[in-house]
Each structure stands twice: as C-alpha cells, then as structure tokens.
Write an enzyme that holds these catalytic residues in place. Structure first.
Site, PDB file in Angstrom:
ATOM      1  N   GLY A   5      12.667 -42.053  -5.245  1.00 15.74           N
ATOM      2  CA  GLY A   5      11.694 -42.519  -4.457  1.00 15.74           C
ATOM      3  C   GLY A   5      11.540 -41.451  -3.331  1.00 15.74           C
ATOM      4  CB  THR A   6      11.012 -37.869  -2.716  1.00 17.71           C
ATOM      5  OG1 THR A   6       9.990 -37.813  -3.548  1.00 17.71           O
ATOM      6  CG2 THR A   6      12.394 -37.344  -3.409  1.00 17.71           C
ATOM      7  CG  ASN A   7       6.367 -41.002  -2.093  1.00 20.42           C
ATOM      8  OD1 ASN A   7       6.251 -39.917  -2.002  1.00 20.42           O
ATOM      9  ND2 ASN A   7       5.506 -41.901  -2.715  1.00 20.42           N
ATOM     10  CG  ASP A   8       9.903 -46.041   0.517  1.00 24.85           C
ATOM     11  OD1 ASP A   8       9.434 -46.180   1.512  1.00 24.85           O
ATOM     12  OD2 ASP A   8       9.366 -46.391  -0.608  1.00 24.85           O
ATOM     13  CG  MET A  31      -2.608  -7.676   9.357  1.00 24.70           C
ATOM     14  SD  MET A  31      -0.830  -7.026   9.294  1.00 24.70           S
ATOM     15  CE  MET A  31      -1.203  -6.670   7.525  1.00 24.70           C
ATOM     16  NE  ARG A  67       3.572 -46.252  -6.247  1.00 26.11           N
ATOM     17  CZ  ARG A  67       3.491 -44.918  -6.343  1.00 26.11           C
ATOM     18  NH1 ARG A  67       2.481 -44.299  -6.780  1.00 26.11           N
ATOM     19  NH2 ARG A  67       4.226 -44.160  -5.164  1.00 26.11           N
ATOM     20  NE  ARG A  75      -5.306  -4.921  -3.125  1.00 22.83           N
ATOM     21  CZ  ARG A  75      -5.744  -5.297  -1.830  1.00 22.83           C
ATOM     22  NH1 ARG A  75      -5.275  -5.016  -0.820  1.00 22.83           N
ATOM     23  NH2 ARG A  75      -7.116  -5.356  -1.596  1.00 22.83           N
ATOM     24  CE1 TYR A 116      11.217 -39.460 -14.365  1.00 24.17           C
ATOM     25  CE2 TYR A 116      13.409 -39.581 -15.257  1.00 24.17           C
ATOM     26  CZ  TYR A 116      12.398 -40.117 -14.709  1.00 24.17           C
ATOM     27  OH  TYR A 116      12.633 -41.457 -13.966  1.00 24.17           O
ATOM     28  CE  LYS A 135      -3.890  -0.184   1.879  1.00 23.75           C
ATOM     29  NZ  LYS A 135      -4.790  -0.873   3.028  1.00 23.75           N
ATOM     30  NE  ARG A 170       7.538 -49.595  -7.434  1.00 19.96           N
ATOM     31  CZ  ARG A 170       7.138 -49.057  -6.432  1.00 19.96           C
ATOM     32  NH1 ARG A 170       7.496 -47.856  -5.919  1.00 19.96           N
ATOM     33  NH2 ARG A 170       5.848 -48.946  -6.065  1.00 19.96           N
ATOM     34  CG  HIS A 209     -14.027 -10.754   3.969  1.00 20.31           C
ATOM     35  ND1 HIS A 209     -14.215 -11.995   4.345  1.00 20.31           N
ATOM     36  CD2 HIS A 209     -12.699 -10.487   4.266  1.00 20.31           C
ATOM     37  CE1 HIS A 209     -13.253 -12.312   4.931  1.00 20.31           C
ATOM     38  NE2 HIS A 209     -12.108 -11.610   4.988  1.00 20.31           N
ATOM     39  CB  SER A 211      13.436 -43.296 -10.555  1.00 19.05           C
ATOM     40  OG  SER A 211      12.046 -42.267 -10.301  1.00 19.05           O
ATOM     41  CB  CYS A 232       8.582 -41.562  -9.680  1.00 16.23           C
ATOM     42  SG  CYS A 232       9.589 -42.729  -8.492  1.00 16.23           S
ATOM     43  NE  ARG A 257      -6.813   3.445   4.457  1.00 14.67           N
ATOM     44  CZ  ARG A 257      -7.398   2.933   3.401  1.00 14.67           C
ATOM     45  NH1 ARG A 257      -6.678   2.092   2.754  1.00 14.67           N
ATOM     46  NH2 ARG A 257      -8.650   3.089   3.078  1.00 14.67           N
ATOM     47  N   GLY A 303      -7.968  -7.473   4.310  1.00 16.95           N
ATOM     48  CA  GLY A 303      -8.869  -7.518   5.523  1.00 16.95           C
ATOM     49  C   GLY A 303      -8.041  -8.353   6.662  1.00 16.95           C
ATOM     50  CD  GLU A 338      12.221 -46.665  -3.117  1.00 15.65           C
ATOM     51  OE1 GLU A 338      11.006 -46.050  -3.169  1.00 15.65           O
ATOM     52  OE2 GLU A 338      12.273 -47.794  -3.703  1.00 15.65           O
TER      53      GLU A 338
END
Ligand code: PEP
Ligand code: MG
Length: 942
Positions: free
Chosen positions: A820-823, A118, A591, A365, A915, A37, A669, A483, A818, A895, A107, A116, A799
C-alpha cells in the site's frame, strides 16, 4: 583532424566536430555529445546526403560554459575560428568577406528534441558591408535586405535580449509583444489588411532595417554589432544560455528531461530558400504523424526561410505540390526520405531547403507522433519487417496508450452541436473549456482550477506554459507542422490549427467565426481529430478500447514479453468487468468500505456504529459469563440487526465481483478507515445541536456524543485498519463471512471464485496473528457448514514502514503481500496524504526560492504520491527479500496509486513483484509499461 588534415584544436577537450565535403567527424550515435541535430547532420553527411558544411560545438562545452560561470572554456574560441576556416575553404566564402560573405545559422540542438524551446539565429555574418556582397553575388537586392532584416530581428530578440513591448490590459493581465514584429506588421499594413511579408519591397525593407536598428539602440542603448566574429561569439553564448531559459526549463520539467544534459550549438552554412521561385523550404515526415499512414507528409513554402514554415506566418502548401513546382528536387527529396527512414528504422522528421533548385537536408530526427499514429506505425513497421515486435513496443509511450483511451465527444450531442468553424485536425482528442486568448491568462485561470481552451492567432514557444495547462489549443494560422501542432501532439493535447475562419481579436478578447462570437470565459469545444470547433461545452464519452484493434494487437505483444502481471483496483462488478476487458488478470484491491456509503447502507452502518462500542463490550461480558443490563441488551440487538443487514448486502457485492472475475484472484481488503468517517462531521453536528438549543432531539444529541467519543486528532494514524478490526471484531467477522458465503454461492453457480482476504495496516506481527486467529476461525466455520471446497487465502498489506522490517515474521502468517504505497509514502515521509498535495508538496516539486540560488530549489524531483521515491523502493525490496526468506513462493503485488505509473512499474519489475494493481482505466498502460520494464533490463533509467 579526420577530414581536413589541416586543423588542430587548442582546447583541452575535443569540443568541436565538423562535417562537410561528404565527410563528418561525428556520427548518428553521438547524440549525447552532439545533440540530435548535430548527430543527424553528421549521419546524413556520412550517408552521402547533401548537407551544408558546418560544425557542432558539443553539449560538454555547454556544461563547461556554465561550470565556468558563463565563460567559454579556454581554447574553445580559437577552435571555433579554426572550424570556421575549414567551412570557408569548403564553401569558398568568408565570414565577413565584403565580396563573397559566408553566412551561417547558429542553432541549438539538445539530445532530446525540444521543438522551438531553444533559440536559433539565421543569416549571421551580415552587416552593411557584407550585405552589399550578398546582393552582388546573388543579384537580388530584395533578398539581401530581407535576409538582413530577419537577422537583426532574430539576433536582437534572442541574442541581445531586446525587451518586449508589454501592454497592460484593463484586468491587469500583461501581454508582451515582440517589438520587431510590431514594426513588421506596421510595414505590412501599409500594403493592405491581408498583406504578406513577401509584399514588402526593397524600400520597405530598408526602412524596416533602420527601424530595427533604432529599436536596438533605444531599448539597449547600444548599437547593433557589425563584426561577424562578435556576432558569432554572442550567438554561441546565447544558444548555450537558452538551455536555462524559462521556456526550455518549463519544457524539460514537463517532459521529465534532465537539466544537466546541456545543448550543443550547430554552426551551419546558410542555404537560402528565399532566393526566388526556384527556392523554398519545408518540413516533412516520412509518414503521416497524425494517422501513421505511409505517405510523405509535410509542407513547404516557395521563396521562404525556415522559420516562416514553423511560425505559421504564411499558410504553406502540401508537400505533394512540390512534385509539380520543382519535380527534380521533389524526386530527390522523396528518395532521401525513404533512405533515411530505412536507415534509422523509424519515421523521420525532416527539414530541407531548396536553394535555386538545389536540395539541402538540414535535419533528420525521429518524428513525434500522435498516439494513434504511434500504434499504427509500430504495427506497419513490424509487418514491413523493418523492426521487431520488441522494438515496436519500446517505441510506444505508455502515455500514448492513455491518450488513445481518452474521451471523445458524444456523437449524439455533436450531431446537433453548433459548429462554428473547421480547421486542421492537428492533434486528436476532445477538449472542452473556457476560451482564453493569452498563455498567461490560461496559466492563471488553470491555477484557479478552471478548464481552459487557449485560442491564439498562432502560438510561439513563449506560449508553452499556457498550452501545457490548457485542455486544448486553437489557432487561426499555421499548418500541421506549425508550433501549435507540433507541441500539442507532443504533450498530448487536442489541437485545431490553421482555422482561417476565425477572426481572433486580442483587444476585445474574443474570436468570431461565421457570425458567432466567443468571448473570454465562454465555453468552447474542440475536436482535434476532425478539426471542428463548437460553441458551448459538448458532453464527452469514453474512448472505447474494444474498437481499437491496433492497440489490442500491440498490447498482445506486450503480454508475451512482460513478467509482471497486471491486476486492477475495483470495488464494483462493472469496474471489475471493464478492467477484465482491458486485460486485468485479477483484482489487487477491493476497498470494501466504499460499499458502506451507498444509498440505504449509510443509515445501516450508522445504526451499527452508534452502538458499536457498547455492544462490543457487552458481547465480551457475555462471553465471560456475565449478565447484561437492558441497555446493553438493546445495544447488542441493534448492532446485530444492522450488521446482519450489512453482511447480506456485502455478500451480494462480493458475489457480483467474484462472478465477474471468475477464474481470477480477487483481493478483498477488510475495512480500513476509522469509523467516524461514516458519521456526520463533528463541527456540523455541533452547530446543529447548538442552534437547536433546548429543542435538540435525543437522536442528535446521541449522535454528537458518539462522534465526539470517536474523534481523533490524527485519524490517519489512529483507530483504522487492523486496529479497528481488533477493537470491534464483528466488523471483520461479518466481512469474512460475506466473502466466503459469496464465494460459495458463486461456486454453486458453476463459476470459479478465488477470494484473497487482505488485512490492512499491519505494523506488528502480533496484529496479524490476532486478526488472523479471529478470521480464520470464522472462515473455517462458514466453509465447514457449507461443505464446499473454497480456494481462499489470508494475506496482508505492507503499508507501514515497520512492516517492511519484520516482513519475515509477517510472512509466517500471510500468504501474500500487497504494498500500500499510498500509506507507505505517507508514513515514510511523514507527509499527510490528505493535506500535502494541496499544501506544500507541489511547491516542493516546483521549487522554493532560496537565498543565493538563481533558480528555485526543487526539494523533490516529482510528486512522490504519483511516482515511487527511491527510498520507498528500498523498503519494498527489503520486505520482498525478508518475506521470501520465510516463504519463497510469497506472492507480492502493489495496490497503491503508483501501481499504474510507468516509472513505478519499472521499479516493481526490478523489485521482483508478481503483479501491479491499478485503476481499470490504467490497465492497458500498465500492460505496456510492464513489457517495457522487462525489455529494458534490471536497472532503472537505463
Ligand atoms: C495504500 O495505502 O496504498 C492503499 C492502497 O490503501 P488506501 O489508499 O486505501 O489507504
Ligand atoms: Mg492504505
């Protein structure tokens, strides 16, 4: 000082930047310090636009205020007084001057717009004495008293923190009412049911002022402050304080805005839109923020103050009406709007006030916009040569692409649905849920897993927590800039606003429209794209990517810019085809075990598993030249028969997928989960056998014995992935054969298969060596027998943290990695991915109460199963660097679920992956996020 030459500031730091008389000390680039602002007001002033004089107290002052334990930094107050003096000189008015009082607004204004969230105080400087001056100088007694009652109400609630009137419902839910609003409503009611605030006369307003002061006195045991300097001091501190208010904190959490930015405070000369019918106030966008259409879009109210428009207290008129009501002011406003859009090269969200025919600009803005508008505006502005394709790409949020692909109501169901009302189409999308009438109820029900639609007369910033968890928002009052509308658009929730056919009754927790009543808990459906409201739950259908030409154009630009390829995780030909139509350039994860559970297959898989261990041992005996007994022979026969069936079925699956992805890589896999996952639950089987007692069948007993023999305490860390393949090699052998025979069949059908066989859960290079030896031999046999040349590769998932450390060794055998970011996340943090999110993890993200800390302490800044943790990124970097040392052309992807998360995609770009692979539905989002990653340069969060 640049503009006056008369002021000198005393504080050690430069905390104040003023503007007025056509010059500003700050400029539009200074958003960090002046907030959006303040920077906008400075920029508008410098551009010669009409702004009321004022000054900004910097975000740094806010941070120093909190740093000093909520004390204004030394010298700041003197500097505020100095800046007030300059404003007094410029306006010819005086703060506290009984004859010609200067009134100001105070303000908030942070770097990022937080609509809204603040607080703002208007008409500061009024007391019984200055009020008389205001009345005398304007000749308008009603106006004066109205301004005074507004000031007391705002100041009382925001600065003095007058507690709300809390009413407990029968079900124990507490509802908080603003005491000043209760008094106002009571005063209005005396003029009839639909009376407006403008119906109140001087006598009413005088009474209301007395009533308001009594509210302050009785709730706080103190008088309302009369001294304008004290008012200003308290208001500045309150605006600073609102930065850490619940609403603002909730909002920043939901929008991932940092908590240490602080807010600036803008002290601005009041201009009045409520000085009669030649005055007014409004908000407008330089283009339609819902559709993106290039028309001045907005609303205004004659004879009103700014908060009346935003709060939706009266239903405003369309901005085009201003051309009739005040043609001169409209023409000037239109010219300014065009100028500002050209200047900022983006759609502007403007606030203006007309005081007795004279236009003042209060804010400019970048406008929040719907997903559809974002895409259309980006394309139009590129066509208009206002921005480049790269700028257009940077402007569209990945979440907006997601929104465009969101569900819509099934057109057939909607044709016969019971439409009960129609309001304003304030934010697009289809929402279905149970009706609730209070934000706290919405939050409580949503926490129990219910889908809710929040229905309110109108919303206020206090409702944010309910809006954030609701499927959609429905209001009876307020326009497209109310709002409810602004917030819903921003957080991507469907919203129907200003639906005047609704009669909302909070007492009975129900809403009635055209003879239909919906009670709390009843299903309701909203179409935020058309403004329609339906009773009941309408079925929804997927939004069709094929129909969205503008989105396709933008993603086409993204494809030219991005370096990362976007692949998909798909297990079925239909999913593969869908992902391909969304632009997927390969399959990063199929899978295979998902196919084991379907229909008749589970019985076949079970029949193999039941004898898998015996048969495997028997086969080893045979190979060693030993003889088998009858039972062993039977087990081998049963096992081989089941596996042959499975092989044939899987080959069919793979043919479908390889054909659907002809010409593109398909990463398949090999079996990953522990085998007991395909057997009945141990407890259930135990209960069954126990209940049956002596009548238990041999089959059930055998099944129980097998389940027990395979039971593991920590199966996620047990016999799964390549470990399973090494113990029972036939599982992976048949899969390798099925993949290659499928590729051969697809090739014979004149298509172009590129299978990549992926070995999961490798932690030690020898696991890969051994698995590879088994599989490569099998593959060679198949290909040789067919006499067909097939392009296939063996690679591995990375992984397990150990694999990252030995990636150079692993790359000797694997031609691709590849992640395996979950594991990898599970094993790096030691958090069970199956249990953590339902247990402690979300508490970690929300924050934990800690002694001595006022706010709950966040253990984690976000859910690390959704967005990559920096340490996981470090592990990935290590693996990429080591892997490419051995094999410079090593192809590397991701993956895990993080592959579709925009922030993680940026990490993948910076880590030089080839990738990302994500679910089909997220492919378009990933295409844009990958382009933005490429445009933003190498570091994260630039
Ligand atoms: C992973 O671990 O990230 C992965 C993709 O494999 P899954 O989720 O099947 O274990
Ligand atoms: Mg895994």
């Amino acid at each position: 000082m640049a503009d006056s030459g008369t002021k000198t500031y005393k504080a050690a730091k430069r905390y104040i930047y003023a503007w007025g008389a056509g010059k500003a000390e700050g400029n539009g680039e200074m958003k960090d310090l002046l907030g959006g602002k303040g920077a906008g007001l400075a920029e508008m002033t410098n551009a010669g636009l009409p702004t009321p004089p004022g000054f900004t107290i910097t975000t740094e002052a806010c941070n120093d205020y909190f740093g000093a334990g909520k004390q204004l930094p030394a010298g700041l107050w003197d500097d505020v007084l100095t800046a007030v003096k300059v404003v007094e000189q410029q306006t010819g008015k005086g703060l506290g001057d009984p004859k010609n009082p200067l009134l100001v607004s105070v303000r908030s204004g942070a770097k990022f717009s937080m609509p809204g969230m603040m607080d703002t105080v208007l008409n500061l400087g009024l007391n019984e004495t200055t009020l008389q001056g205001l009345i005398a100088s304007t000749g308008n007694e009603r106006f004066g008293w109205d301004a005074y009652r507004r000031f007391i109400s705002m100041f009382g609630r925001i600065v003095m923190d007058v507690p709300a009137h809390v009413v407990k419902g029968k079900d124990g839910t507490e509802v908080a009412y603003n005491r000043f609003d209760e008094a106002l409503d009571a005063a209005k009611e005396k003029h009839g049911k639909d009376a407006k605030d403008t119906d109140l006369d001087v006598a009413d307003l005088k009474k209301l002022v007395a009533e308001y002061k009594k509210i302050v006195k009785t709730t706080l045991s103190r008088d309302f402050p009369d001294d304008p300097n004290e008012q200003l001091d308290l208001a500045i501190k309150a605006v600073f304080g609102s930065w850490f208010g619940k609403r603002a904190t909730d909002y920043r959490n939901s929008q991932k805005i940092a908590h240490d930015l602080g807010t600036a405070v803008n002290v601005v000369t009041m201009v009045f839109g409520n000085m009669g019918n030649d005055s007014g106030t409004g908000v407008a966008f330089t283009r339609d923020p819902n559709t993106g259409e290039k028309v001045l879009f907005g609303e205004y109210l004659v004879n009103a103050q700014g908060e009346d428009v935003v709060a939706g207290i009266r239903t405003p008129a369309k901005i085009a009406q201003l051309a009739q009501d005040m043609p001169k002011a409209y023409a000037e406003f239109k010219k300014i709007a065009e100028k500002l859009e050209k200047h900022y090269k983006d759609v502007q969200d403007l606030e203006f006030t007309i005081e007795r025919g004279r236009l003042y600009m209060l804010q400019t803005r970048s406008a929040k916009r719907t997903a559809a508008a974002a895409v259309k505006i980006a394309i139009d502005m590129v066509k208009e040569k206002l921005i480049t394709q790269e700028m257009a790409l940077a402007r569209i949020e990945p979440a907006q692409v997601d929104q465009l692909l969101r569900d819509q109501f099934d057109p057939r169901a909607r044709a016969t649905a019971k439409r009960i009302a129609k309001g304003l189409n304030a934010s697009p999308g289809a929402a279905v849920g149970k009706a609730v009438f209070h934000a706290d109820v919405a939050a409580a029900w949503a926490a129990k897993g219910e889908k809710v639609v929040l229905i309110r007369e109108e919303t206020s910033p206090d409702d944010f927590h309910g809006m954030a968890v609701a499927q959609g928002i429905l209001t009876a009052k307020g326009g497209a800039t109310s709002h409810a509308a602004v917030v819903a658009r921003q957080i991507g929730k469907p919203c129907v606003a200003g639906c005047s056919e609704l009669e909302v009754n909070y007492a009975t927790k129900s809403v009635t429209a055209n003879g239909v009543t919906i009670k709390e808990g009843d299903a309701v459906s909203l179409d935020g794209s058309t403004g329609e409201v339906f009773a009941g739950a309408l079925p929804t259908v997927h939004a069709r990517y094929e129909d969205q030409k503008d989105l396709q154009t933008v993603l086409g630009w993204a494809d030219k810019v991005r370096r990362l390829q976007v692949w998909t995780n798909a297990d079925k030909p239909e999913e593969a085809a869908q992902a391909r139509s969304y632009g997927a350039q390969g399959i990063g994860l199929c899978r295979t075990e998902h196919m084991f559970r379907e229909g008749e297959r589970l019985a076949i898989v079970r029949s193999a598993i039941l004898v898998a261990n015996v048969a495997t041992r028997a086969k080893a005996k045979l190979e060693a030249g030993q003889k088998l007994d009858a039972e062993e022979k039977k087990a081998v026969a049963q096992f081989d028969a089941a596996m042959a069936k499975l092989e044939a079925l899987q080959q069919g699956d793979f043919e479908g997928i390889l054909a659907a992805m002809s010409g593109l890589p398909v990463t398949i896999r090999l079996i990953d989960p522990p085998l007991h996952e395909f057997l009945p639950n141990l407890d259930d089987q135990l209960v069954k056998v126990t209940k049956a007692g002596p009548k238990a069948t041999a089959k059930d007993l055998e099944l129980l014995a097998t389940i027990k023999s395979m039971h593991e305490q920590n199966p996620m860390l047990g016999l799964r992935g390549c470990r399973l393949g090494l113990m029972i090699p036939d599982f992976v052998k048949i899969q390798t054969r099925a993949i290659l025979n499928a590729a051969i069949a697809v090739k014979k059908a004149k298509k172009d298969p590129h299978p990549k066989i992926m070995i999961p859960l490798v932690g030690h290079v020898n696991e890969l060596e051994a698995t590879h030896a088994i599989l490569a031999a099998e593959a060679e046999k198949v290909v040789k027998a067919a006499g067909v040349k097939i392009d296939y590769e063996f690679g591995t998932m990375i992984e397990i943290p150990r694999a990252c450390w030995v990636a150079d060794e692993i790359a000797k055998r694997a031609t691709f990695f590849s992640f395996g970011t979950n594991d990898l996340t599970q094993m790096t943090f030691g958090y069970s991915r199956d249990d953590a999110e339902g247990g402690f993890l979300l508490k970690y993200v929300e924050g934990i109460a800690v002694p001595g800390e006022k706010e709950p302490m966040k253990i984690l800044p976000y859910n690390v199963f959704q967005s990559l943790d920096p340490v996981i990124v470090k592990e990935m970097k290590l693996a990429v660097e080591l892997g490419r040392k051995t094999r410079p052309d090593l192809n590397v992807g991701i993956c895990g679920e993080h592959g579709g998360d925009p922030a993680s995609i940026k990490n993948c770009h910076d880590t030089n992956l080839n990738y990302v692979s994500c679910s089909p539905f997220r492919v378009p989002v990933a295409r844009l996020a990958a382009a933005q990653a490429a445009l933003a340069g190498p570091e994260r969060d630039k």
